[in-house]
Design an enzyme around this catalytic site. Structure first.
Site, PDB file in Angstrom:
ATOM      1  N   LYS A  74      -8.204  -5.051  13.071  1.00 10.93           N
ATOM      2  CA  LYS A  74      -6.917  -4.522  13.518  1.00 10.93           C
ATOM      3  C   LYS A  74      -6.570  -5.022  14.927  1.00 10.93           C
ATOM      4  O   LYS A  74      -5.386  -5.197  15.242  1.00 10.93           O
ATOM      5  CB  LYS A  74      -6.945  -2.991  13.490  1.00 10.93           C
ATOM      6  CG  LYS A  74      -6.936  -2.403  12.090  1.00 10.93           C
ATOM      7  CD  LYS A  74      -5.649  -2.700  11.329  1.00 10.93           C
ATOM      8  CE  LYS A  74      -5.510  -1.830  10.091  1.00 10.93           C
ATOM      9  NZ  LYS A  74      -4.232  -2.074   9.378  1.00 10.93           N
TER      10      LYS A  74
ATOM     11  N   ASN B 270       1.583  -2.423   5.461  1.00  5.37           N
ATOM     12  CA  ASN B 270       0.802  -1.204   5.619  1.00  5.37           C
ATOM     13  C   ASN B 270      -0.578  -1.278   4.979  1.00  5.37           C
ATOM     14  O   ASN B 270      -1.491  -0.553   5.377  1.00  5.37           O
ATOM     15  CB  ASN B 270       1.579  -0.022   5.006  1.00  5.37           C
ATOM     16  CG  ASN B 270       0.725   1.209   4.844  1.00  5.37           C
ATOM     17  OD1 ASN B 270       0.403   1.885   5.816  1.00  5.37           O
ATOM     18  ND2 ASN B 270       0.336   1.517   3.610  1.00  5.37           N
TER      19      ASN B 270
ATOM     20  N   SER C 106       1.600   3.472  -2.356  1.00  3.64           N
ATOM     21  CA  SER C 106       1.416   4.479  -3.399  1.00  3.64           C
ATOM     22  C   SER C 106       0.766   5.758  -2.896  1.00  3.64           C
ATOM     23  O   SER C 106       0.732   6.756  -3.621  1.00  3.64           O
ATOM     24  CB  SER C 106       0.576   3.903  -4.549  1.00  3.64           C
ATOM     25  OG  SER C 106      -0.744   3.611  -4.104  1.00  3.64           O
TER      26      SER C 106
ATOM     27  N   TYR D 262     -13.638  -2.917  11.055  1.00  2.00           N
ATOM     28  CA  TYR D 262     -12.262  -2.471  10.858  1.00  2.00           C
ATOM     29  C   TYR D 262     -11.473  -2.574  12.160  1.00  2.00           C
ATOM     30  O   TYR D 262     -10.366  -3.112  12.188  1.00  2.00           O
ATOM     31  CB  TYR D 262     -12.282  -1.026  10.346  1.00  2.00           C
ATOM     32  CG  TYR D 262     -10.938  -0.337  10.280  1.00  2.00           C
ATOM     33  CD1 TYR D 262      -9.981  -0.728   9.351  1.00  2.00           C
ATOM     34  CD2 TYR D 262     -10.641   0.731  11.127  1.00  2.00           C
ATOM     35  CE1 TYR D 262      -8.747  -0.081   9.269  1.00  2.00           C
ATOM     36  CE2 TYR D 262      -9.415   1.382  11.053  1.00  2.00           C
ATOM     37  CZ  TYR D 262      -8.478   0.971  10.118  1.00  2.00           C
ATOM     38  OH  TYR D 262      -7.272   1.613  10.056  1.00  2.00           O
ATOM     39  N   ALA D 263     -12.058  -2.073  13.242  1.00  2.00           N
ATOM     40  CA  ALA D 263     -11.372  -2.100  14.534  1.00  2.00           C
ATOM     41  C   ALA D 263     -11.109  -3.533  14.980  1.00  2.00           C
ATOM     42  O   ALA D 263     -10.026  -3.844  15.504  1.00  2.00           O
ATOM     43  CB  ALA D 263     -12.207  -1.359  15.581  1.00  2.00           C
ATOM     44  N   ALA D 264     -12.083  -4.416  14.778  1.00  5.18           N
ATOM     45  CA  ALA D 264     -11.909  -5.811  15.187  1.00  5.18           C
ATOM     46  C   ALA D 264     -10.810  -6.491  14.377  1.00  5.18           C
ATOM     47  O   ALA D 264     -10.009  -7.270  14.915  1.00  5.18           O
ATOM     48  CB  ALA D 264     -13.226  -6.562  15.032  1.00  5.18           C
TER      49      ALA D 264
ATOM     50  N   GLY E 215       0.824  -1.200   0.000  1.00  6.54           N
ATOM     51  CA  GLY E 215       0.000   0.000   0.000  1.00  6.54           C
ATOM     52  C   GLY E 215       0.857   1.248   0.000  1.00  6.54           C
ATOM     53  O   GLY E 215       0.542   2.243   0.656  1.00  6.54           O
TER      54      GLY E 215
END
Length: 264
Positions: free
Chosen positions: A160, A88, A22, A156-158, A20
């Protein structure tokens, strides 16, 4: 003294992969590592128009096993592996609104993007680091993995939070084999994606992006520094962590959030 300090932070002779890479935080990290002397490889689905021509670009969708295979094959053929791996790639793709709005597909997409993509790449590239008894892996996570907001970023949080746990376990497994694994968890960062996200929330509620950011940050106690991070500030932390100056650091999760998360 100057020469000694320069050596501590130099990445001359090192090859680094930034997934990731770019745009946003990934692009800033790639630039920072390049400035320190590393040969930099970046991945993304497509090459950006302002890409650094000195960075070797590999087009790949890292959410798929095929994307990982493409990246690893080219790296092994052209570079013989990497010394530094920056996992990333990631992002928030699921809708807001809480548990009842999230389908199996939403959960699976977040896990593929934010968790499984990292696991696959680590599994392919870390064995060569172990063989050399040298390497650094940085997982880019988020403060949301520690302080989730149910109405905004539950899936998303879970995903991560899962990454954070995996990162800790991996670090402990490979520390004695010469490989350092660390996690960096940014708070709100002024990337194009974040600014667009805040604007989208603001447009739907009639509030400004700044008001939306303040409202979100107030939900976990506010940001004492009163602003978002710049991508380059996150990149500076990563640049230190992968350098010889940080040779005794592993396993930790570094929060770069302007003081937002009050409990370690």
């Amino acid at each position: 003294m100057f020469n000694s300090l320069t050596k501590d932070f130099s990445l001359e002779g090192k090859t680094a992969l930034v997934t990731g890479g770019s745009k946003g935080i990934g692009k800033a990290i790639a630039e920072r590592l390049s400035q320190a002397g590393a040969k930099v490889i970046i991945t993304a689905r497509s090459r950006s128009s302002d890409a650094n021509p000195d960075h070797h670009f590999i087009a790949a969708d890292m959410t798929t096993p095929e994307g990982t295979t493409t990246v690893v094959k080219e790296i092994n053929e052209k570079f013989g592996g990497v010394d530094i791996l920056i996992d990333n790639v990631g992002g928030l793709t699921a809708p807001r609104g809480g548990f009842s709005t999230l389908t199996d597909a939403h959960w699976e997409n977040e896990l593929r993007l934010n968790f499984l993509s990292t696991i696959r790449l680590d599994r392919e590239l870390i064995p060569a680091m172990i063989e050399k008894k040298s390497g650094v892996v940085i997982h880019i996570s988020t403060v949301a993995g520690r302080v989730p907001l149910w109405q905004i970023n539950m899936a998303y949080a879970a995903s991560k939070a899962a990454l954070n746990s995996y990162s800790k376990a991996l670090a402990n497994e490979v520390a004695s084999k010469g490989v350092r694994v660390l996690t960096v968890s940014p708070g709100g960062t002024a990337t194009g994606a974040m600014v667009g996200f805040l604007k989208q929330l603001g447009d739907s509620s009639g509030a400004s992006a700044n008001d939306i950011y303040k409202n979100l940050s107030d939900q976990f106690g506010g940001v004492p520094m009163g602003r978002m991070a710049e991508p380059e500030e996150v990149a500076s932390l990563v640049g230190f962590l992968v350098s010889p100056a940080a040779s005794y650091l592993t396993s930790a999760n570094y929060m770069i959030d302007g003081g937002a998360v009050s409990v370690a």
